[in-house]
Structures are given as C-alpha cells and as structure tokens.
Scaffold this active site. Structure first.
Site, PDB file in Angstrom:
ATOM      1  N   MET A 203       8.257  77.181 -35.926  1.00  0.00           N
ATOM      2  CA  MET A 203       7.028  76.529 -36.388  1.00  0.00           C
ATOM      3  C   MET A 203       6.044  77.521 -36.994  1.00  0.00           C
ATOM      4  O   MET A 203       5.286  77.178 -37.917  1.00  0.00           O
ATOM      5  CB  MET A 203       6.381  75.762 -35.237  1.00  0.00           C
ATOM      6  CG  MET A 203       7.217  74.596 -34.728  1.00  0.00           C
ATOM      7  SD  MET A 203       6.588  73.886 -33.186  1.00  0.00           S
ATOM      8  CE  MET A 203       5.094  73.072 -33.774  1.00  0.00           C
TER       9      MET A 203
ATOM     10  N   LYS B  28      11.631  65.140 -37.024  1.00  0.00           N
ATOM     11  CA  LYS B  28      11.048  65.215 -38.369  1.00  0.00           C
ATOM     12  C   LYS B  28      11.101  66.655 -38.869  1.00  0.00           C
ATOM     13  O   LYS B  28      10.627  67.573 -38.203  1.00  0.00           O
ATOM     14  CB  LYS B  28       9.598  64.726 -38.319  1.00  0.00           C
ATOM     15  CG  LYS B  28       8.811  64.929 -39.618  1.00  0.00           C
ATOM     16  CD  LYS B  28       7.350  64.554 -39.424  1.00  0.00           C
ATOM     17  CE  LYS B  28       6.496  64.996 -40.595  1.00  0.00           C
ATOM     18  NZ  LYS B  28       5.059  64.720 -40.371  1.00  0.00           N
TER      19      LYS B  28
ATOM     20  N   LYS C  88      -3.426  66.789 -49.431  1.00  0.00           N
ATOM     21  CA  LYS C  88      -4.258  67.102 -48.277  1.00  0.00           C
ATOM     22  C   LYS C  88      -5.398  68.033 -48.682  1.00  0.00           C
ATOM     23  O   LYS C  88      -5.299  68.743 -49.688  1.00  0.00           O
ATOM     24  CB  LYS C  88      -3.419  67.818 -47.200  1.00  0.00           C
ATOM     25  CG  LYS C  88      -2.357  66.985 -46.527  1.00  0.00           C
ATOM     26  CD  LYS C  88      -1.604  67.832 -45.513  1.00  0.00           C
ATOM     27  CE  LYS C  88      -0.521  67.043 -44.809  1.00  0.00           C
ATOM     28  NZ  LYS C  88      -1.082  66.028 -43.879  1.00  0.00           N
TER      29      LYS C  88
ATOM     30  N   ASP D 132       4.913  71.393 -39.772  1.00  0.00           N
ATOM     31  CA  ASP D 132       5.139  69.949 -39.785  1.00  0.00           C
ATOM     32  C   ASP D 132       6.592  69.607 -39.507  1.00  0.00           C
ATOM     33  O   ASP D 132       6.961  68.444 -39.484  1.00  0.00           O
ATOM     34  CB  ASP D 132       4.696  69.352 -41.131  1.00  0.00           C
ATOM     35  CG  ASP D 132       4.319  67.890 -41.021  1.00  0.00           C
ATOM     36  OD1 ASP D 132       3.894  67.470 -39.920  1.00  0.00           O
ATOM     37  OD2 ASP D 132       4.458  67.163 -42.015  1.00  0.00           O
TER      38      ASP D 132
ATOM     39  N   ARG E 150       7.311  59.351 -41.643  1.00  0.00           N
ATOM     40  CA  ARG E 150       7.959  58.099 -41.248  1.00  0.00           C
ATOM     41  C   ARG E 150       9.057  57.710 -42.238  1.00  0.00           C
ATOM     42  O   ARG E 150      10.004  57.013 -41.885  1.00  0.00           O
ATOM     43  CB  ARG E 150       6.920  56.993 -41.108  1.00  0.00           C
ATOM     44  CG  ARG E 150       6.205  56.606 -42.384  1.00  0.00           C
ATOM     45  CD  ARG E 150       4.875  55.936 -42.128  1.00  0.00           C
ATOM     46  NE  ARG E 150       3.880  56.886 -41.620  1.00  0.00           N
ATOM     47  CZ  ARG E 150       2.636  56.543 -41.311  1.00  0.00           C
ATOM     48  NH1 ARG E 150       2.228  55.282 -41.448  1.00  0.00           N
ATOM     49  NH2 ARG E 150       1.793  57.447 -40.846  1.00  0.00           N
TER      50      ARG E 150
END
Length: 479
Positions: free
Chosen positions: A165, A239, A251, A262, A325
C-alpha cells in the site's frame, strides 16, 4: 550494543526496588496503573544486571479481558500496545537487539513488536532509514515459542500489505503487483489473466475502468487449495486500483498521493493468503484481484456511459470516481463460478465510510448473520474491529433508479448514504447468501492512534481475514 529487554512491570518489580535511581519512575507507574503503555527506560543494568537497558511498560489493568461494549479483547490489545511502546523506545536509544517478555501472551507480544518496529523507508538514503532490530522471545518454553512464531508470521503478513500500500504507484503497477504475488507465494498458484481473458468473460464493468490507462490490466486468481478436496473454497475478492485519480470526475489534488493505497483490498487479499501459507493452515481459499489504474486519456469512461457487467446487467456510470464497485462487480460475478462456500470482498471503497466510522472500525455489509458473527468475534480477537451497516432494499432502490440502464453506479441522492448505496450496488452481482462486503476505507491509514501501528498505511484486516478464513474453513475456534 548488547541485547535489551522489554518486560512487564511485575516481572522485574523486585529488581527495580533495589535502585533509588528508579524509585520515582517505578512509583509513578504503580500509582497510575491505568495508563496503558506508560513506560520508563532503566540504563546501565539497574534493573537486571545482564542487560544494560530495560524498558518497563505498563500493561494496564491486570483483570483486562474481552470488553463487550468495546468489541475487543483488551488483554491481547494491551500486550500489543505495551510491547510496541517498549520496543520503539529501546530503538530510540540505539538498540540493535531486543529480548521480549511474553507478557502472558507471546502471540500478541510478537504482533505488537513486529508491527510496531516496521517502517516503510526503503526508498530513502541509508542514513535516514530506521535501524533494523533483531527481536527474540525471552521465554523459551515450547508453548510460548509457538505463539511467538505465529505472531511474527501474522505481523509480517500485515507488514506485507503495508508495504504494498505504501509503495508509490509508479513502482506498484498492476503488472508489478502480479510479480510480487508470484514472488512471495510458494504454495498457492497465481494465475495472471489479461485483458483478452476479461473480454472473453464479458467483464464490461471491470474493463470500463481499464480504458483510461496505458498500463495493461491484470486479473489475478490465487488458488490456495490445501484443505480437503471435498471442501468448497472461501473466495476473497480485493479491489485492486493501484492508483485512483478519479478519472474524468477528477479528485482534488490535495491528498491524491494517498490513492496509491486504493489497492488496499488487493493487498489484504494477497497478504491473507500469504499468512495462511506461512502458517501452513489446511484450507481452500481463492483470491480474486482485479487490478488496474483509474486514470484519464482519450478512451477513458465518460459520465453517462453505459456498460454491461458479466451477469448481463447494464450500468449507467454517472461518476467515474465510483470505479471500485465497477471492478468488484465482475469479480463477484466470476467468484460464483468457483462454487464458493462463502465470498468476502474487501475494498477501500467509499469516502462515506471514512465519514461514518472514521478510523475506529471497518464497515461490514452482509445478509448473513453467521458471517457477521464470525467477523465480529474475529475482529475482537485481532484488534481489527468491525461494525455492521445496513444492507437494505431502501438503498437498492436508489441504485436501481437509472435513466439509461438497469443500475446506476451512484445512488439517486448522490452522497447521501454513499457507503450504503455502494454496498447495495455490489449486492446486485451476488446470489449466494454467504457474502460480506467490508469497506476498509476508514482504516486504510494509521494516524498514530494505535501504538503498534505508526503513522502510514495500516494493512488492517489481514489478521482479521486470516482468523476469519480459518474459522469458516473449520480450522480454528475463536474463543
């Protein structure tokens, strides 16, 4: 420097009383016994002759146990916190080796030490990097050593997720993530699916996100099948957006660098399987990780575009920053082809979850009381707390209100209940009753609130999913 020792207060109390130089600190700790993690460092062998320096750390109330109102095993959590505080303090005074007292729970002590001493500084010059510390268990009993080794493995598993990450997005592309998966897993089989495979599967939802980047997408299928052949697998879905600019719905620039993380769900999925493998747990687990970037080019998805997911449902994309999603939708559809025992997806999905729960807990959406019960119990043991959120038709009706398609990728009322409408959207691609969606956006980053998780990406939920997966697979009873 010689080995130094992290120890509980009671363990060396008698030794400390001999030395007037320690009297004030000792009494301060005794009188303020509720101040968990309060510590003092004794130098020049004043506590224990064979050690030049000892960190004495308060473990909190001696009667600590499972606190139902806080949903956490405070005894275990206190050990993690106290040992991490002591170990970090000793590092600050220049130690190179630490012997750690088990404090009554060797596994928790190992977790606290392994997590607390970790840092991501491999890209800095050597003089700016924190020194590497050799850590060993003081207690040599077989039971304690077994617990210690388990805790070290779990801590290293979470640290793998933290490293993934934290790594800058230019160094952790979908292709490079796949390479890491292949390099760290020795038993599990890693299959890398390309764009052509996704097209053959008719994954129009996932592919719509991949259009905006020049980096080729990768859909990872990781099979760890060491359980009984007749047992259905637990399928983990993570994800894998290795950088999220928001797409055309860009953003704000402030804080966008954190969108390198993310892919936290993907990192936790890989790290959970890595942990199971290192522990040698007999279980059937499959990890599905749809990897891509969410960027902008001439082919990027535009607001109002309509795509068709693997299950045939059409989706009107009104917000390109609600891309997580979209990649999960097709991954969930594909998960059903694997004859799963249960499906668990995890994702840094919504800013709305950060607003709702902050960094206190991950949000859980599920219709299965069985899975929720296991998640809640497992989270209390590992310190990764979760909170059940509503998965109601009220929110399904909002994502089903689309002018152009079967579904809209955002709710009818925009930001209102955003984490709930996101979960309702995902439910449109799930047919099994044994499914849970875990939104880890709020716990993505540690903010110095927990002593054993220094500021930075947290990798939280790796230990939770390790315990949960073993529980579902029938290999572990959570007490």
């Amino acid at each position: 420097m010689e080995s130094l020792r992290v120890n509980s207060l009671n363990h060396i109390l008698a030794n400390l009383k001999q030395y007037t130089t320690c009297t004030f600190n000792l009494f301060f700790l005794q009188e303020k016994s509720q101040i968990l993690g309060k510590q003092c460092v004794c130098h020049n062998g004043c506590c224990v002759q064979e050690y030049p320096c000892v960190s004495v750390v308060n473990l909190g109330p001696s009667n600590a146990g499972y606190n139902e109102s806080e949903d956490i095993d405070e005894r275990k959590e206190n050990v993690r916190i106290a040992v991490a505080v002591g170990a970090k303090q000793l590092r600050e005074v220049g130690v190179t080796s630490i012997d750690v007292d088990s404090c009554g729970d060797a596994e928790a002590a190992a977790e606290g030490t392994t997590l607390g001493l970790w840092s991501y500084d491999e890209l800095k010059k050597k003089s700016s990097q924190k020194p590497k510390i050799a850590v060993n268990l003081l207690d040599s009993s077989e039971l304690s050593m077994k617990g210690w080794q388990t805790g070290v493995i779990k801590g290293n598993g979470q640290n793998l997720a933290r490293r993934l990450m934290e790594t800058p997005a230019n160094l952790m592309t979908p292709t490079k993530f796949a390479e890491v998966a292949k390099s760290v897993l020795k038993v599990a089989t890693v299959t890398v699916r390309d764009k052509a495979w996704a097209e053959a599967q008719k994954m129009g939802s996932y592919l719509s996100v991949t259009q905006g980047t020049d980096e080729p997408p990768c859909f990872l299928e990781i099979s760890y099948m060491t359980g009984r052949p007749e047992d259905k697998p637990v399928v983990l879905v993570g994800k894998g957006i290795t950088f999220d600019s928001g797409g055309i719905c860009l953003k704000p620039s402030s804080g966008m660098d954190k969108m390198r993380a993310d892919m936290g769900g993907a990192a936790c999925t890989l790290s959970t399987i890595y942990t199971l493998e290192q522990l040698g747990v007999p279980a059937n687990v499959i990890g599905l990780i749809p990897l891509t970037e969410n960027l902008i080019n001439g082919k990027a998805t535009k607001p109002g575009d309509v795509v068709v997911a693997m299950n045939g449902k059409s989706i009107q994309i009104d917000n390109t920053d609600a891309e997580g999603r979209l990649v999960l939708a097709d991954a969930l559809c594909y998960a059903h082809t694997l004859n799963p025992q249960a499906i668990l997806d995890m994702a840094t999905l919504t800013g709305a979850m950060m607003v709702a729960l902050g960094s206190g807990a991950a949000g859980v959406y599920t219709s299965s009381n069985h899975i929720w019960s296991l998640l809640q119990k497992s989270g209390g043991v590992t310190g990764d707390r979760v909170w059940r959120m509503p998965l109601w038709n009220h929110y399904s009706r909002q994502v089903g209100d689309s002018q152009l398609a079967d579904l809209n990728n955002i709710g009818k009322y925009g930001r209102e209940g955003g984490c709930c409408t996101a979960a309702a959207f995902l439910r449109e691609f799930v047919t099994t009753s044994e499914w849970a969606h875990i939104d880890i956006a709020g716990v993505m980053e540690a903010k110095d609130e927990v002593a054993y998780l220094p500021k930075g990406m947290a990798g939280i939920d790796v230990e939770l999913f390790d315990v949960l997966t073993r529980e579902i697979s029938g290999q572990l009873g959570v007490q």
